[in-house]
Design a protein around this motif. Structure first.
Motif, PDB file in Angstrom:
ATOM      1  N   SER A  88     -13.092  21.762  -6.000  1.00 55.51           N
ATOM      2  CA  SER A  88     -13.733  22.874  -6.709  1.00 55.51           C
ATOM      3  C   SER A  88     -14.737  23.644  -5.856  1.00 55.51           C
ATOM      4  O   SER A  88     -15.620  24.322  -6.390  1.00 55.51           O
ATOM      5  N   ASP A 127      -6.196  21.494  -4.816  1.00 55.72           N
ATOM      6  CA  ASP A 127      -7.390  21.342  -5.653  1.00 55.72           C
ATOM      7  C   ASP A 127      -7.004  21.141  -7.114  1.00 55.72           C
ATOM      8  O   ASP A 127      -7.490  20.228  -7.799  1.00 55.72           O
ATOM      9  N   GLN A 174      -6.973  17.090  -9.541  1.00 58.33           N
ATOM     10  CA  GLN A 174      -7.728  16.862 -10.776  1.00 58.33           C
ATOM     11  C   GLN A 174      -6.834  16.422 -11.939  1.00 58.33           C
ATOM     12  O   GLN A 174      -7.321  16.092 -13.021  1.00 58.33           O
TER      13      GLN A 174
END
Length: 552
Positions: free
Chosen positions: A71, A80, A84
């Motif tokens: 992030s 990215d 997550q």
């Protein structure tokens, strides 16, 4: 009869999903289901192009897991987003659209423009939490199915990469092997002389007029008679390695996707070598497309695994220079001298009392690893080829056969202009497409008629020594294990010194001189000139002092 190929299929995912961004995630093993990373992830990863070719591998390069800050724009956007989605311990394949990777620019010669990327990731740490021990292991390889006598199995690590057409280099080897006749270029070749190590005493290879073979260089190695393919499977089988389509890769002339790179464990690669030997022992041309001769080329195992070093040293020796007794090898001395010069400059150019020298134990280990990094392991099946080139950095080289035979074809530095050279790495004209086994060699490379080839078959236990600038081509005549070292002697020491000092001068200019008030407004050219002269002056003092000590 040509072999039929049996190709392994892709592993079945536990589940798969596509994010709104277009990133596709295939979960191959569930994580702990609890720890979703929000700030940072540490993971082993393999990066691939759409054709399956490797462009990144943390384990294959012998590196640590990759630490990624999330992030903050520190990694490509698609990675990215995908990180997550996964929990601690997960193993997954991630497909990232071009616009969330390297976009229209790509990476020259590595990632094409507008290219989707494929990553295999294994999450080992999430937001500082380490995965449980039972989740740190890789997925086990798929079982090999029963295959018929005319089938050749491509395991998943191989099957997932689109195979180019068989290299003409290999096809020429197949043809020459089948015909058992001397290639036209080698009809008038000179042989490479053999010598005993007892004939050599601190010999400066740079004074040799041509390459030579040392017949007994391994006589005091622990590896002699111990290292074979089974030993490597038993002791290093789990290590991941990169495999090349052809060696060396000419990075300024070729794109990665034209000469693919593969990744697997040492054990699986050796299993593949042994299968080749069983199913296609004679390198038959009609099997060339089904049986690529992939090359484990340039593994710096001695730098990565210090316990291996004793296998290529006489009892009691510690530095790699002792591996080849009788040969002058100044690497260790020059590396330590460069470090001492760096420390002296930094101490002299920083404010009094502000310089903190490095930890001596850590420094010693770093310098030893740097020296051992120039000694490497090569493994190859019969027919694997190293294309014609000479080594970077102005270095000499020795190549010692631990198992199997290799044929070498060498040319003098003065013959380089006749070999149709092109710019390889470092801006040197040190690459050539010339194939010594090509029956049309003089039609394709007419200037080669003016060159004088030297040819040698190096047997197990023997070592070929190539002085600086000597061109060499090699082909494995058996399943082969080779130990190679680049090194410097009195005659070429300045080739290494200039490389070291150039980097040091740049660092001094940027991090020391530029910060001094009296030089603050000087142009870069002035700063760089001062740095270069300062380093050269101190270097000359170091060399003079060393030569005085030797003379005494």
């Amino acid at each position: 009869m040509a072999l039929r190929v049996s190709r392994a299929s892709a592993p079945e995912p536990v589940r798969a999903w596509t994010l709104p961004s277009g990133v596709h995630v295939s979960l191959l093993r569930d994580g702990d289901g609890k720890h979703f990373a929000q700030r940072s992830v540490t993971a082993h990863l393999v990066g691939r192009l759409p054709n399956g070719c490797i462009f990144e591998s943390t384990e294959g390069k012998g590196g640590d897991p990759m630490a990624m800050v999330l992030s903050k724009g520190a990694v490509i956007p698609g990675m990215d987003l995908a990180m997550q989605e996964l929990t601690l311990g997960s193993i997954a394949e991630i497909r990232i659209p071009s616009e969330l990777a390297y976009g229209k620019k790509g990476i020259p010669r590595i990632v094409p423009p507008d290219c989707e990327l494929i990553f295999e990731v294994h999450i080992l740490e999430a937001d500082g939490v380490l995965c449980a021990k039972d989740q740190c292991d890789r997925l086990p390889p798929a079982a090999v199915p029963e295959i018929g006598p005319n089938d050749f199995h491509h395991p998943w690590w191989l099957a997932r990469v689109e195979l180019p057409s068989p290299p003409l280099y290999y096809l020429n080897f197949c043809a020459q092997t089948a015909k058992e006749r001397t290639p036209v270029l080698l009809e008038n070749a000179r042989s490479v002389a053999r010598r005993s190590s007892s004939e050599l005493t601190n010999f400066d290879v740079g004074t040799a007029e041509e390459p030579f073979i040392i017949t007994d260089a391994q006589s005091e190695w622990r590896a002699r008679g111990v290292w074979n393919l089974q030993w490597f499977k038993d002791h290093l089988g789990d290590k991941r390695q990169l495999l090349k389509w052809l060696g060396p890769v000419f990075t300024r002339q070729e794109s990665l996707w034209e000469a693919p790179v593969y990744e697997t464990s040492v054990k699986d690669y050796i299993n593949y070598m042994e299968d080749l030997e069983k199913k296609d022992p004679d390198c038959e041309e009609h099997n060339a497309a089904q049986c690529p001769r992939l090359y484990l080329n340039g593994w710096p195992a001695f730098a990565q695994l210090p316990w291996l070093r004793g296998y290529v040293l006489p009892d009691g020796a510690t530095t790699p220079a002792a591996s080849m007794q009788g040969i002058e090898d100044l690497n260790s001395l020059l590396i330590r001298e460069s470090e001492a010069l760096r420390e002296s400059l930094l101490e002299g150019l920083t404010a009094r009392g502000s310089y903190q020298p490095p930890d001596k134990e850590e420094q010693t280990q770093k310098l030893e690893n740097e020296d051992w990094d120039l000694t490497k392991i090569f493994m190859s099946p019969k027919g694997a080829i190293t294309r014609l080139h000479y080594d970077n950095g102005g270095a000499h080289a020795w190549l010692s056969q631990v198992q199997g035979r290799k044929m070498f074809v060498c040319f003098a530095p003065s013959d380089g202009e006749h070999l149709h050279p092109f710019e390889g790495d470092e801006g040197l004209l040190n690459g050539s497409w010339l194939d010594p086994l090509d029956p049309e060699v003089f039609k394709k490379w007419p200037d080669a008629k003016k060159a004088t080839p030297y040819v040698a078959v190096v047997e197990a236990g023997e070592t070929i020594v190539a002085p600086k600038g000597w061109w060499h081509y090699a082909v494995s005549l058996d399943s082969s294990v080779t130990i190679m070292r680049n090194f410097y002697s009195t005659s070429n020491q300045w080739d290494l010194i200039r490389r070291k000092d150039g980097g040091l001068a740049n660092a001094i200019a940027t991090h020391v001189l530029r910060k001094q008030p009296k030089l603050k407004n000087q142009p870069d050219s002035v700063i760089n000139e001062i740095a270069t002269k300062t380093v050269l002056k101190l270097r000359e003092t170091f060399v003079e002092n060393r030569q005085k000590l030797v003379a005494e």
